[in-house]
Every structure is written in structure tokens, then in C-alpha cells.
Write an enzyme that holds these catalytic residues in place. Structure first.
Site, PDB file in Angstrom:
ATOM      1  N   ARG A  64       0.749  -1.154   0.059  1.00  0.00           N
ATOM      2  CA  ARG A  64       0.024   0.032  -0.030  1.00  0.00           C
ATOM      3  C   ARG A  64       1.004   1.333   0.183  1.00  0.00           C
ATOM      4  O   ARG A  64       0.561   2.272  -0.517  1.00  0.00           O
ATOM      5  CB  ARG A  64      -0.884   0.115   1.123  1.00  0.00           C
ATOM      6  CG  ARG A  64      -2.313  -0.935   1.116  1.00  0.00           C
ATOM      7  CD  ARG A  64      -2.435  -1.405   2.347  1.00  0.00           C
ATOM      8  NE  ARG A  64      -1.517  -2.479   2.935  1.00  0.00           N
ATOM      9  CZ  ARG A  64      -1.435  -3.607   2.275  1.00  0.00           C
ATOM     10  NH1 ARG A  64      -2.635  -4.180   1.831  1.00  0.00           N
ATOM     11  NH2 ARG A  64      -0.687  -4.440   2.749  1.00  0.00           N
ATOM     12  N   THR A  65       1.865   1.565   0.877  1.00  0.00           N
ATOM     13  CA  THR A  65       2.462   2.468   0.883  1.00  0.00           C
ATOM     14  C   THR A  65       3.209   3.200  -0.196  1.00  0.00           C
ATOM     15  O   THR A  65       3.234   4.017  -0.758  1.00  0.00           O
ATOM     16  CB  THR A  65       3.415   2.600   2.093  1.00  0.00           C
ATOM     17  OG1 THR A  65       2.594   2.184   3.469  1.00  0.00           O
ATOM     18  CG2 THR A  65       4.021   3.831   2.615  1.00  0.00           C
ATOM     19  N   LYS A  87      25.622  -4.278   0.120  1.00  0.00           N
ATOM     20  CA  LYS A  87      27.094  -4.155   0.066  1.00  0.00           C
ATOM     21  C   LYS A  87      27.466  -3.538   1.137  1.00  0.00           C
ATOM     22  O   LYS A  87      28.763  -3.135   1.444  1.00  0.00           O
ATOM     23  CB  LYS A  87      27.623  -3.550  -1.253  1.00  0.00           C
ATOM     24  CG  LYS A  87      27.078  -4.274  -2.414  1.00  0.00           C
ATOM     25  CD  LYS A  87      27.395  -3.580  -3.575  1.00  0.00           C
ATOM     26  CE  LYS A  87      26.906  -4.024  -5.077  1.00  0.00           C
ATOM     27  NZ  LYS A  87      26.958  -2.890  -5.844  1.00  0.00           N
ATOM     28  N   ARG A 103      11.290   3.573   3.490  1.00  0.00           N
ATOM     29  CA  ARG A 103      10.937   2.891   4.584  1.00  0.00           C
ATOM     30  C   ARG A 103      12.285   2.027   4.659  1.00  0.00           C
ATOM     31  O   ARG A 103      12.800   1.359   4.178  1.00  0.00           O
ATOM     32  CB  ARG A 103       9.837   1.741   4.105  1.00  0.00           C
ATOM     33  CG  ARG A 103       9.537   0.612   5.107  1.00  0.00           C
ATOM     34  CD  ARG A 103       8.438  -0.226   4.718  1.00  0.00           C
ATOM     35  NE  ARG A 103       7.162   0.474   4.683  1.00  0.00           N
ATOM     36  CZ  ARG A 103       5.923   0.167   4.821  1.00  0.00           C
ATOM     37  NH1 ARG A 103       5.778  -1.179   4.508  1.00  0.00           N
ATOM     38  NH2 ARG A 103       4.864   0.789   4.950  1.00  0.00           N
ATOM     39  N   HIS A 148       5.060   5.617  11.461  1.00  0.00           N
ATOM     40  CA  HIS A 148       4.536   5.549  10.159  1.00  0.00           C
ATOM     41  C   HIS A 148       3.584   6.851   9.918  1.00  0.00           C
ATOM     42  O   HIS A 148       2.380   6.910  10.055  1.00  0.00           O
ATOM     43  CB  HIS A 148       3.929   4.267  10.150  1.00  0.00           C
ATOM     44  CG  HIS A 148       3.554   3.882   8.447  1.00  0.00           C
ATOM     45  ND1 HIS A 148       3.894   4.698   7.526  1.00  0.00           N
ATOM     46  CD2 HIS A 148       3.189   2.668   8.064  1.00  0.00           C
ATOM     47  CE1 HIS A 148       3.254   4.050   6.472  1.00  0.00           C
ATOM     48  NE2 HIS A 148       2.787   2.917   6.542  1.00  0.00           N
TER      49      HIS A 148
HETATM   50  N1   CP Z   1      -0.050   0.171   5.960  1.00  0.00           N
HETATM   51  C1   CP Z   1       1.082  -0.251   5.149  1.00  0.00           C
HETATM   52  O1   CP Z   1       2.089   0.361   5.613  1.00  0.00           O
HETATM   53  O2   CP Z   1       1.004  -1.327   4.366  1.00  0.00           O
HETATM   54  P1   CP Z   1       2.228  -1.736   3.343  1.00  0.00           P
HETATM   55  O3   CP Z   1       3.214  -2.502   4.416  1.00  0.00           O
HETATM   56  O4   CP Z   1       1.611  -2.627   2.548  1.00  0.00           O
HETATM   57  O5   CP Z   1       2.914  -0.608   2.956  1.00  0.00           O
END
Ligand code: CP
Length: 299
Positions: free
Chosen positions: A52-53, A81, A102, A130
Site C-alpha cells: 500500500r505505502t 553491500k 521505509r 509511520h
Molecule cells: N499500511 C502499510 O504500511 O501497508 P504496506 O506495508 O503494504 O505498505
């Protein structure tokens, strides 16, 4: 620079402005998109899996008329590496105008921001935060209830490692009409820094909690954060939301979940009027459009 690193950076006024900007972005999507970000480039750099993100960030940039470069799997990057996050970000900042990243580790986005010449959007840093998810969560709550009426929000599940819980609870502290309950096993209890006077704490998902909740925010037990797999297996199915539990909730209450879910919400809940988790994920696009446009100082 307009980094998005942590929930605490947002004032109530910021949050209300972002909610309005996301609503405008929904209109832009309905109208077929915009050229607002034409010529601009978003880099999505994800050291940890995402559906999603990453894809909603990329959709958001394309809906704004911009372009995307992406590494969806750090296995294919020079991180394997031994390259540091600082070096990676320095290079990406030379390619792109904004970076969504991320990491498996807490604090990587903040480390990247220290050396970056372009805005960094924290797309989840390990068990930390998040913040962009919490903004789409707030948008989902606002669309459902507004942000004025008394609301009881109950966080359920992995409160220790659930970074969406850490960010959303801080965001909600800006709204005195919101009260927070925490439901989690002792091993996955919420850290004190996210709690406040007046919160209620439970280890069971009781009928009283189900009957009083307006927003039940469920979370997956985060298998990838456990050192002891047996402990994960013991804790993962402690709370299963099924139609019988949902029948105790108010008809206008909603169930949210950042997804992915595993066992914690049965598929038979999906068709019930309280299920809101799929729409919640879709709300990520207009909210991330607003965040990218803000980062690029286009709005
Ligand atoms: N909600 C969320 O962070 O989903 P993903 O891990 O799929 O990005």
C-alpha cells in the site's frame, strides 16, 4: 525543508490543513489528475516490504503529473553491500526532488533527513513510526465522523511494535474530543510515551469495549519484529475480530486496520458495514498527493 518524519511534528492547524488539502486532491483524482508536479521526480526507496505505502505514493505522484523512480527491494540495492543510509540518501537526493523511504530500523528516515538536500517522507521506520499512514488514518476518521464529536478510539493488538499505532495515537492527542483505550497482551503493551492521563488499558477485548468503541483500530502482530518465533505464535491470535464480536459494536462504529491483515480480522467481517480498512487504504492516495505537493512546495 518539508520533511515528514514523525507524528509529533504536526500541530492541530497543520493536521486540519492537510485534511483540507487531501479533500482537494480527491477532487483532482475525480477530475482525472493534475500536471501540478510535472517535471518533478519522486524516489521510493523501501528496505522493507510494502504494497500500500509504496504503490500509493507512486500513484499519488503520477496523479500529480510527476514521475517515479523506485527500489522496492533493498536486496537489489547497494545496501546489501554495506552502504549507509546517509550515502544512499545523498545519492537519491541528487536524482529526485522528494524521497519516500521505509526501513527495518527505527530512525533511518531521520538519519536520511540530516544529510538530504530534498524532503524525506518517512514511509515507516521499523517499530518506530509511520506518520503518513496516520494522516490517512485521520482522514478516514474525519470522513466518517468529522473531528469535533466525542469519539472513543480503541487500539487493538500489537501495541509495542505497531508503528501505525505509535503515530496515530500522537496525532489524535491534538483532538481533545478523542479518548483512547488500549487492548493488548502484556508482552505487546503500549510504551508509556504514547499514553496519556485518562487512557484505559485492557488485556481482553471485552463486551464493554466493543459496545463503547467508535473506531476500533486493529493491528497485525508484527512477526518480523520478534526475536522468539514461539512467542509470536503464542500471541498472534489473541484477538480475532469476527462477526460475533462485530455484532456487539454500534452500527455506526468502524473497524480500521493499516493492513496487511493475517488472522486478526476474519474475511467474513469484510462485508459488514463496520469494515472500513479497504477504503482506509484507498484514502492513502489523496493524502499522499497532499504530502508530496506540500513537500515540493506546490501548495
Ligand atoms: N499500511 C502499510 O504500511 O501497508 P504496506 O506495508 O503494504 O505498505
Amino acid at each position: 525543508m518539508r520533511h515528514v518524519l514523525a507524528a509529533e511534528q504536526f500541530s492541530r492547524a497543520d493536521l486540519l490543513q492537510i485534511m483540507d488539502q487531501a479533500a482537494e486532491m480527491e477532487k483532482i483524482i475525480a477530475a482525472g489528475g493534475s500536471r501540478m508536479a510535472a517535471g518533478k521526480l519522486l524516489a521510493t526507496f523501501f528496505y522493507e516490504p510494502s504494497t500500500r505505502t509504496r504503490l500509493s505514493f507512486e500513484t499519488a505522484m503520477q496523479r500529480l503529473g510527476g514521475s517515479v523512480i523506485s527500489t522496492s527491494n533493498a536486496t537489489f540495492s547497494s545496501v546489501t553491500k554495506g552502504e549507509t543510509v546517509e550515502d544512499t540518501v545523498r545519492i537519491l537526493a541528487g536524482y529526485a526532488d522528494v524521497i519516500a523511504m521505509r526501513s527495518k530500523e527505527k530512525g533511518y528516515a531521520a538519519r536520511g533527513a540530516k544529510v538530504s538536500s530534498v524532503p524525506i517522507l518517512n514511509a515507516g521506520d521499523g517499530p518506530g513510526e509511520h506518520p503518513t499512514q496516520s494522516l490517512l488514518d485521520l482522514y478516514t476518521i474525519k470522513k466518517e465522523f468529522g473531528l469535533e464529536r466525542p469519539l472513543r478510539v480503541v487500539f487493538v493488538g500489537d501495541l509495542k511494535y505497531g508503528r501505525t499505532v505509535h503515530s496515530l495515537s500522537q496525532i489524535l492527542r491534538n483532538f481533545s474530543n478523542v479518548s483512547i483505550d488500549w487492548v493488548g497482551p502484556a508482552e505487546l503493551a503500549i510504551q508509556p510515551e504514547y499514553t496519556a492521563e485518562g487512557d484505559r488499558f485492557f488485556t481482553e477485548l471485552t463486551d464493554e469495549v466493543l459496545e463503547s468503541v467508535d473506531v476500533l483500530y486493529d493491528t497485525r502482530v508484527q512477526e518480523e519484529r520478534f526475536a522468539d518465533h514461539d512467542e509470536y505464535l503464542r500471541l498472534r491470535d489473541v484477538y480475532i475480530i469476527d462477526p460475533e464480536k462485530v455484532s456487539k459494536m454500534k452500527p455506526d462504529a468502524i473497524i480500521m486496520h493499516p493492513l496487511p491483515r493475517v488472522n486478526e480480522i476474519t474475511a467474513s467481517v469484510d462485508a459488514l458495514p463496520q469494515a472500513r480498512y479497504f477504503q482506509q487504504a484507498i484514502n492513502g492516495v489523496p493524502v499522499r498527493m497532499a504530502l508530496i505537493a506540500r513537500a515540493l512546495e506546490l501548495i
